[in-house]
Structure formats: structure tokens, C-alpha cells
Write a protein that holds these residues in place. Structure first.
Motif, short mmCIF file in Angstrom:
data_model
loop_
_atom_site.label_atom_id
_atom_site.label_comp_id
_atom_site.label_asym_id
_atom_site.label_seq_id
_atom_site.Cartn_x
_atom_site.Cartn_y
_atom_site.Cartn_z
N ALA A 74 0.83 -1.21 0.00
CA ALA A 74 0.00 0.00 0.00
C ALA A 74 0.86 1.25 0.00
CB ALA A 74 -0.94 0.00 1.21
N ALA A 75 2.02 1.19 0.62
CA ALA A 75 2.90 2.36 0.68
C ALA A 75 3.36 2.81 -0.71
CB ALA A 75 4.11 2.05 1.57
N SER A 76 3.29 1.91 -1.69
CA SER A 76 3.71 2.25 -3.05
C SER A 76 2.54 2.51 -4.00
CB SER A 76 4.56 1.11 -3.62
OG SER A 76 5.72 0.94 -2.85
N VAL A 77 1.32 2.42 -3.50
CA VAL A 77 0.14 2.64 -4.35
C VAL A 77 -0.20 4.13 -4.33
CG1 VAL A 77 -2.30 2.12 -4.72
CG2 VAL A 77 -0.76 0.33 -3.90
N THR A 78 -0.40 4.69 -5.50
CA THR A 78 -0.83 6.09 -5.59
C THR A 78 -2.35 6.16 -5.73
OG1 THR A 78 -0.70 6.12 -8.00
CG2 THR A 78 1.33 6.70 -6.78
N ASP A 79 -2.90 7.31 -5.41
CA ASP A 79 -4.34 7.49 -5.61
C ASP A 79 -4.71 7.30 -7.07
OD1 ASP A 79 -4.99 7.94 -2.95
OD2 ASP A 79 -4.84 10.12 -3.12
N ASP A 80 -3.85 7.78 -7.96
CA ASP A 80 -4.13 7.62 -9.38
C ASP A 80 -4.25 6.14 -9.74
OD1 ASP A 80 -4.32 8.52 -12.20
OD2 ASP A 80 -2.37 7.50 -12.37
N ARG A 81 -3.35 5.32 -9.19
CA ARG A 81 -3.40 3.88 -9.49
C ARG A 81 -4.67 3.26 -8.92
NH1 ARG A 81 -4.94 -0.02 -10.91
NH2 ARG A 81 -3.97 -2.07 -10.96
N ALA A 82 -5.03 3.62 -7.69
CA ALA A 82 -6.24 3.07 -7.09
C ALA A 82 -7.47 3.48 -7.90
CB ALA A 82 -6.37 3.53 -5.64
N ARG A 83 -7.49 4.71 -8.37
CA ARG A 83 -8.65 5.22 -9.13
C ARG A 83 -8.76 4.58 -10.51
NH1 ARG A 83 -7.16 10.54 -6.81
NH2 ARG A 83 -8.49 10.72 -4.98
N ARG A 84 -7.66 4.06 -11.03
CA ARG A 84 -7.75 3.34 -12.30
C ARG A 84 -8.58 2.08 -12.14
NH1 ARG A 84 -1.97 2.51 -14.62
NH2 ARG A 84 -1.54 2.58 -12.42
N HIS A 85 -8.61 1.55 -10.92
CA HIS A 85 -9.45 0.37 -10.65
C HIS A 85 -10.88 0.80 -10.35
CE1 HIS A 85 -10.81 -3.50 -9.36
NE2 HIS A 85 -11.19 -2.99 -8.22
N ASP A 86 -11.02 1.84 -9.53
CA ASP A 86 -12.35 2.34 -9.14
C ASP A 86 -12.21 3.83 -8.86
OD1 ASP A 86 -14.57 3.22 -7.54
OD2 ASP A 86 -14.96 1.15 -6.96
N SER A 87 -12.96 4.63 -9.58
CA SER A 87 -12.80 6.09 -9.49
C SER A 87 -13.08 6.65 -8.10
CB SER A 87 -13.69 6.78 -10.52
OG SER A 87 -15.05 6.50 -10.25
N SER A 88 -13.72 5.87 -7.24
CA SER A 88 -14.04 6.37 -5.90
C SER A 88 -12.93 6.07 -4.88
CB SER A 88 -15.35 5.77 -5.40
OG SER A 88 -15.19 4.39 -5.13
N LEU A 89 -11.90 5.35 -5.29
CA LEU A 89 -10.88 4.92 -4.33
C LEU A 89 -9.80 5.97 -4.12
CD1 LEU A 89 -10.21 1.20 -5.33
CD2 LEU A 89 -11.61 2.07 -3.46
N ALA A 90 -9.33 6.02 -2.88
CA ALA A 90 -8.11 6.75 -2.51
C ALA A 90 -7.34 5.81 -1.59
CB ALA A 90 -8.45 8.05 -1.80
N ILE A 91 -6.04 5.74 -1.76
CA ILE A 91 -5.26 4.77 -1.00
C ILE A 91 -5.36 5.03 0.50
CG2 ILE A 91 -3.08 6.00 -1.18
CD1 ILE A 91 -3.68 2.17 -1.26
N ARG A 92 -5.54 6.25 0.92
CA ARG A 92 -5.65 6.54 2.35
C ARG A 92 -6.83 5.77 2.96
NH1 ARG A 92 -7.41 10.20 6.30
NH2 ARG A 92 -5.74 10.71 7.76
N GLY A 93 -7.84 5.51 2.18
CA GLY A 93 -8.99 4.76 2.66
C GLY A 93 -8.71 3.29 2.92
N PHE A 94 -7.58 2.79 2.44
CA PHE A 94 -7.20 1.40 2.71
C PHE A 94 -6.62 1.23 4.11
CE2 PHE A 94 -6.54 -0.73 -1.66
CZ PHE A 94 -7.44 0.11 -2.29
N TYR A 95 -5.99 2.29 4.61
CA TYR A 95 -5.21 2.18 5.85
C TYR A 95 -6.01 1.83 7.10
CZ TYR A 95 -0.97 3.34 3.42
OH TYR A 95 0.11 3.29 2.57
N PRO A 96 -7.22 2.29 7.28
CA PRO A 96 -7.93 1.85 8.49
C PRO A 96 -8.07 0.33 8.56
CG PRO A 96 -9.06 3.73 7.54
CD PRO A 96 -8.00 3.29 6.55
N SER A 97 -8.43 -0.30 7.46
CA SER A 97 -8.60 -1.74 7.43
C SER A 97 -7.26 -2.46 7.56
CB SER A 97 -9.30 -2.17 6.14
OG SER A 97 -9.42 -3.56 6.08
N LEU A 98 -6.24 -1.97 6.85
CA LEU A 98 -4.93 -2.61 6.91
C LEU A 98 -4.38 -2.59 8.33
CD1 LEU A 98 -3.35 -1.17 3.63
CD2 LEU A 98 -4.20 -3.50 4.00
#
Length: 162
Positions: A74-98
Motif C-alpha cells: 500500500a505504501a507504493s500505491v498512488t491514488d491515481d493507481r487506485a482510481r484506475r481500478h475504481d474512481s471512488s478509491l483513494a489509497i488513504r482509505g485502505f489504511y484503516p482496514s490494513l
């Protein structure tokens, strides 16, 4: 024009097997994909796969290893990369679950200080979650684990014990 992400489609198919209760088949598929993409593959793929693979582990130490892989990727994932999968994603939103998963792993392994550290990090990122079922579920899980950790808080000796 976006191209189809075949690796993500394969990961999603393995997740579907996991959700359908076929843990062995999901584990096999995740393992096959992991062997193709790690250690230098797309960090988004590695993060998602490791996050789900952790849940399939029987041994809590193995689960911790996979959850650490997910956090590392996750430390290497950019918001742009996450949004290429789903436009609503931001990598910061992964961190609570991780971090919540890591806190739970450390708690199961008896490392309460590390559990508290990761729980605090999960809480720091809760504002990145939407106010939807997923966000509410993560917030509730954070509260439940916080309650369990609070019960394990060392108590100060009473005057009678001194």
C-alpha cells in the motif's frame, strides 16, 4: 481508453471463491497470482491480494505476514493507481482496514503494545472512510478491538495491594 486489468479480474475471481466459502480454491488461485506478481508487480495488485490472502491463513503468524505484505505494498500505491481500478478509491482509505487487521493479528499473537500501535494508526485514518456500510463496519470493528484492548489494560495497584 482504459485497458482491462486482467490480473485484477483474476484476483476478484479468487475473492469471489473466498466469499463463496471455497477457501482452498481461493488460496490456490491467490498463490498462483502472487507467484506471478511478487515482488516487483503492481503494488495495487499485491496490496489487494495480500489483504485477502491473509484472511485465508490458519496460523496467525502467517496471517500477520500477509497483512504486513499488504501494508508494505500500500505504501507504493498512488491514488491515481487506485482510481484506475475504481474512481471512488483513494489509497488513504485502505489504511484503516490494513492497520485494523494488523492490530487484530498482533492481539491474537499476544503482542498488545503492537496491537495498540496499529489500532491507533487505524484510528488516525478513519476520516478517510465514507459514511457507508463499509466505513461503519470498519469503525465498529475498531471500537470492538479497542474495547478488548482496554480490558487488558494493566491496572494500577490499589492502596490495599501496596
Amino acid at each position: 481508453m482504459t485497458t482491462e486489468d486482467r490480473t485484477m479480474k483474476r484476483i476478484e475471481a479468487a475473492i469471489a471463491l473466498q466469499h463463496a466459502g471455497d477457501a482452498d480454491a481461493a488460496r490456490r488461485r491467490f498463490t498462483e497470482i502472487w507467484e506471478e506478481i511478487a515482488p516487483d508487480g503492481d503494488p495495487f495488485h499485491r496490496c489487494v491480494l495480500a489483504h485477502y490472502m491473509a484472511d485465508l491463513q490458519q496460523d496467525p503468524r502467517d496471517e500477520l505476514d500477509w497483512d504486513l505484505r499488504a501494508l508494505d505494498a500500500a505504501a507504493s500505491v498512488t491514488d491515481d493507481r487506485a482510481r484506475r481500478h475504481d474512481s471512488s478509491l483513494a489509497i488513504r482509505g485502505f489504511y484503516p482496514s490494513l492497520h485494523l487487521n494488523l492490530a487484530a493479528d498482533f492481539h491474537r499473537l499476544g503482542d498488545v503494545p503492537q496491537a495498540r500501535t496499529h489500532l491507533a494508526q487505524a484510528r488516525e485514518h478513519l476520516d478517510a472512510l465514507h459514511d457507508d456500510g463499509y466505513g461503519q463496519g470498519i469503525r465498529s470493528a475498531v471500537q470492538r478491538l479497542a474495547g478488548r484492548l482496554a480490558e487488558e489494560e494493566p491496572t494500577a495497584p490499589t492502596s490495599a495491594e501496596r
